[in-house]
Design an enzyme around this catalytic site. Structure first.
Site, short mmCIF file in Angstrom:
data_model
loop_
_atom_site.label_atom_id
_atom_site.label_comp_id
_atom_site.label_asym_id
_atom_site.label_seq_id
_atom_site.Cartn_x
_atom_site.Cartn_y
_atom_site.Cartn_z
N ASP A 152 0.86 -1.19 0.00
CA ASP A 152 0.00 0.00 0.00
C ASP A 152 0.89 1.24 0.00
OD1 ASP A 152 -1.90 -1.98 0.38
OD2 ASP A 152 -2.94 -0.94 2.00
N LYS A 163 -6.96 3.33 -2.92
CA LYS A 163 -7.32 3.28 -1.50
C LYS A 163 -7.52 4.70 -1.00
CE LYS A 163 -5.07 2.03 2.91
NZ LYS A 163 -3.90 1.34 3.52
N LYS A 185 -10.22 0.19 -2.02
CA LYS A 185 -10.08 -0.07 -0.59
C LYS A 185 -10.53 1.14 0.21
CE LYS A 185 -6.66 -1.35 2.93
NZ LYS A 185 -5.28 -1.86 3.17
#
Length: 241
Positions: free
Chosen positions: A102, A166, A195
């Site tokens: 991430d 995300k 996400k």
């Protein structure tokens, strides 16, 4: 009944577990906490355990034989590291066994409208992750971005070969919103994962995000979301990634 964008029913609490990245990203996280989070993830079948890079080898070892993935963060939480340093972090993490990365986007470039710079950085990190079979999620930090910048990052992420977009780190205030998830779904839904991370603390929160288009949830309140009997610590402003 709440449904996902494709019309499917929203997952029941226990079924939601397979969408959750169970996180331990606070700066004071210790080994005992990491081991507890890993144990909870194995027990409940969470999608991944997300930790800071120093804990990757431990999590990989503890998850051996499990379907739960090891996830870590890069350029976290500010996104202001150089591309070279983000690449080095990614390479070290995947070499240690991380299966999901991430990364925090360069927020200044996104706000400046420099799509070429944003796309170039994401591309080299995607290549570094994919070389070892890992996936890349791009953290927008939506609380700090304009609508135009959110769109820029989503489109750059797709063009650069990222696997997910995300919402948030959890450190910049704000967090995931239904409106941002819906925007991200409109831009890249069905092609990239989405996400929702930051402030997702209950099953109702998770259902709202999934109904708007989220395909993964990042949370430290995961046990509350799935209705487990265990209790979690009270979440704080930077405690729900």
């Amino acid at each position: 009944m709440s449904t996902t964008p494709d019309g499917a029913p929203a997952p029941a609490p226990r079924e939601m577990a397979g969408l959750i990245d169970h996180t331990a990203l606070k700066p004071d996280t210790d080994e005992a906490t990491v081991r507890r989070v890993v144990s909870e993830a194995r027990e409940h079948g969470f999608a991944a355990v997300c930790v800071n890079p120093r804990w990757v080898p431990l999590v990989v070892a503890e998850l051996t034989g499990s379907t739960v993935k090891t996830c870590t963060v890069v350029g976290f939480p500010l996104g202001a590291s150089t591309t070279a340093s983000k690449v080095a972090e990614t390479q070290e993490a995947v070499a240690a066994g991380a299966q999901e990365i991430d990364m925090v986007v360069d927020i200044a470039d996104a706000l400046a409208g420099d799509s070429a710079a944003v796309e170039t950085q994401i591309r080299v990190l995607a290549e570094a992750a994919h070389t070892e079979g890992a996936i890349l999620k791009v953290i927008l930090e939506t609380a700090l971005l304009s609508e135009d910048a959110k769109e820029l990052v989503c489109r750059a992420s797709e063009a650069a070969g990222a696997d997910f977009v995300k919402t948030s780190t959890g450190f910049a205030g704000g967090g995931a919103t239904v409106e941002d998830i819906a925007l991200m779904h409109r831009l890249v839904g069905g092609r990239l994962g989405i996400k929702a991370s930051g402030g997702v603390r209950s099953y109702a929160d998770a259902v709202a995000m999934v109904s708007a288009g989220a395909t993964r949830i990042g949370a430290s309140s995961s046990l509350d979301i799935v209705g487990a009997d265990e209790t979690t610590s009270a979440p704080g402003a930077a405690d729900d990634y």
